[in-house]
Design a protein around this motif. Structure first.
Motif, short mmCIF file in Angstrom:
data_model
loop_
_atom_site.label_atom_id
_atom_site.label_comp_id
_atom_site.label_asym_id
_atom_site.label_seq_id
_atom_site.Cartn_x
_atom_site.Cartn_y
_atom_site.Cartn_z
N LEU A 154 41.46 13.83 92.91
CA LEU A 154 42.33 14.15 91.78
C LEU A 154 42.27 15.63 91.44
O LEU A 154 41.21 16.25 91.45
CB LEU A 154 41.91 13.34 90.54
CG LEU A 154 42.06 11.82 90.61
CD1 LEU A 154 41.50 11.19 89.34
CD2 LEU A 154 43.52 11.42 90.82
N THR A 155 43.45 16.19 91.14
CA THR A 155 43.48 17.54 90.61
C THR A 155 43.05 17.51 89.15
O THR A 155 42.92 16.45 88.54
CB THR A 155 44.90 18.13 90.70
OG1 THR A 155 45.77 17.38 89.83
CG2 THR A 155 45.42 18.07 92.13
N ALA A 156 42.87 18.69 88.57
CA ALA A 156 42.46 18.76 87.17
C ALA A 156 43.50 18.09 86.27
O ALA A 156 43.16 17.36 85.33
CB ALA A 156 42.25 20.22 86.76
N ARG A 198 37.49 12.08 86.37
CA ARG A 198 36.86 13.35 86.69
C ARG A 198 37.69 14.11 87.72
O ARG A 198 38.25 13.51 88.65
CB ARG A 198 35.46 13.14 87.24
CG ARG A 198 34.51 12.40 86.31
CD ARG A 198 33.11 12.37 86.90
NE ARG A 198 33.11 11.95 88.29
CZ ARG A 198 33.10 10.69 88.68
NH1 ARG A 198 33.12 9.71 87.80
NH2 ARG A 198 33.09 10.39 89.98
N LYS A 199 37.76 15.40 87.57
CA LYS A 199 38.39 16.25 88.59
C LYS A 199 37.67 16.05 89.92
O LYS A 199 36.44 15.93 89.96
CB LYS A 199 38.36 17.72 88.16
CG LYS A 199 39.00 18.67 89.15
CD LYS A 199 38.90 20.10 88.66
CE LYS A 199 39.50 21.09 89.66
NZ LYS A 199 38.77 21.13 90.93
N ASP A 200 38.42 15.99 90.99
CA ASP A 200 37.92 15.81 92.36
C ASP A 200 37.40 14.40 92.63
O ASP A 200 36.88 14.13 93.72
CB ASP A 200 36.81 16.82 92.70
CG ASP A 200 37.34 18.25 92.72
OD1 ASP A 200 38.50 18.42 93.12
OD2 ASP A 200 36.60 19.17 92.34
N GLU A 201 37.54 13.49 91.65
CA GLU A 201 37.15 12.10 91.91
C GLU A 201 38.06 11.52 92.99
O GLU A 201 39.28 11.70 92.97
CB GLU A 201 37.27 11.26 90.64
CG GLU A 201 36.90 9.80 90.84
CD GLU A 201 37.01 8.98 89.56
OE1 GLU A 201 36.92 7.75 89.63
OE2 GLU A 201 37.18 9.59 88.48
#
Length: 234
Positions: free
Chosen positions: A180-182, A191-194
């Motif tokens: 995921l992006t921010a 969470r970002k990067d999840e």
């Protein structure tokens, strides 16, 4: 006519009106007041969508979803048809509705030309008041000249069918994990990067033109994927 009968049968199966077996062809002819040929075509559609098992000499039996999962995404139907989602329909919250030009990445993902103008629709979708998915969809304006605000808040595919007689002929689906992006993480409260399961889909007309492509990030708990295949002699 058989498409309407097929859609109603699918919705009835998802609503658990039929939990074990469909009525006989004769009973369905009487129920829908159509010809036997229409009923057979409709049953072929429902079967192709992975909802039924054919048993020669016995009839059509409902394919039951896995006991270990409360929610099943049937890839043979297509997740964009919100009336077809088990437990639905889905409720949409529109995050973004705009006209953009395809960059290199979108052109590659959607099998369209760089610079092609298209509608971009980003929606959060909810099932039973829980976040089901984040959906990022694109509709080339050369094929879809207009989308209404109301259509993106409800069922885009229903609007396309009614306004332009656009119905999908073939589709390509690719399931994978994506970070995921921010911005995506913020929208989904993750969470970002999840890493999250997502589905890339491209929908084609009979002419071979792309009328929609999308990427959907799934958030619903206990989600299972299902697809239907037939044996082929090769």
């Amino acid at each position: 006519m058989y498409h309407e009968v097929a859609e109603e049968l699918i919705q009835d199966i998802l609503a658990n009106k039929y939990t074990d077996k469909l009525p006989t062809e004769k009973e369905l002819v009487e129920q829908y007041q159509v010809s036997r040929n229409t009923i057979r075509k409709a049953l072929d559609v429902v079967f192709a969508h992975g909802m039924l098992r054919r048993v020669r000499g016995s009839g059509y039996y409902i394919i039951k979803k896995p006991l270990q999962s409360q929610t099943v995404l049937n890839l043979s139907i297509g997740f964009d048809k919100n009336s077809m989602v088990s437990g639905g329909p889905l409720r949409s919250k529109v995050v973004l509705f705009d006209v953009i030009e395809a960059d290199d990445e979108l052109a590659r993902r959607g099998n369209v030309h760089v610079g092609e103008k298209m509608y971009q629709v980003v929606r959060l979708r909810y099932l039973k008041d829980k976040l089901y998915s984040l959906e990022e969809s694109y509709f080339p304006r050369a094929v879809v000249p207009f989308l209404s605000q109301e259509s993106v808040e409800h069922s885009i595919f229903s609007f396309l069918k009614e306004a332009y007689q656009i119905t999908g002929n073939t589709s390509e689906n690719y399931v994978h994990m994506q970070a995921l992006t921010a911005r995506q993480a913020e929208l989904m409260e993750r969470r970002k990067d999840e890493q999250i399961m997502c589905l890339d889909g491209i929908n084609y007309l009979a002419s071979g033109k792309v009328f929609n492509f999308s990427r959907t990030y799934f958030a619903y708990p206990d989600l299972a994927l299902y697809y239907h295949t037939q044996s082929l002699d090769i």
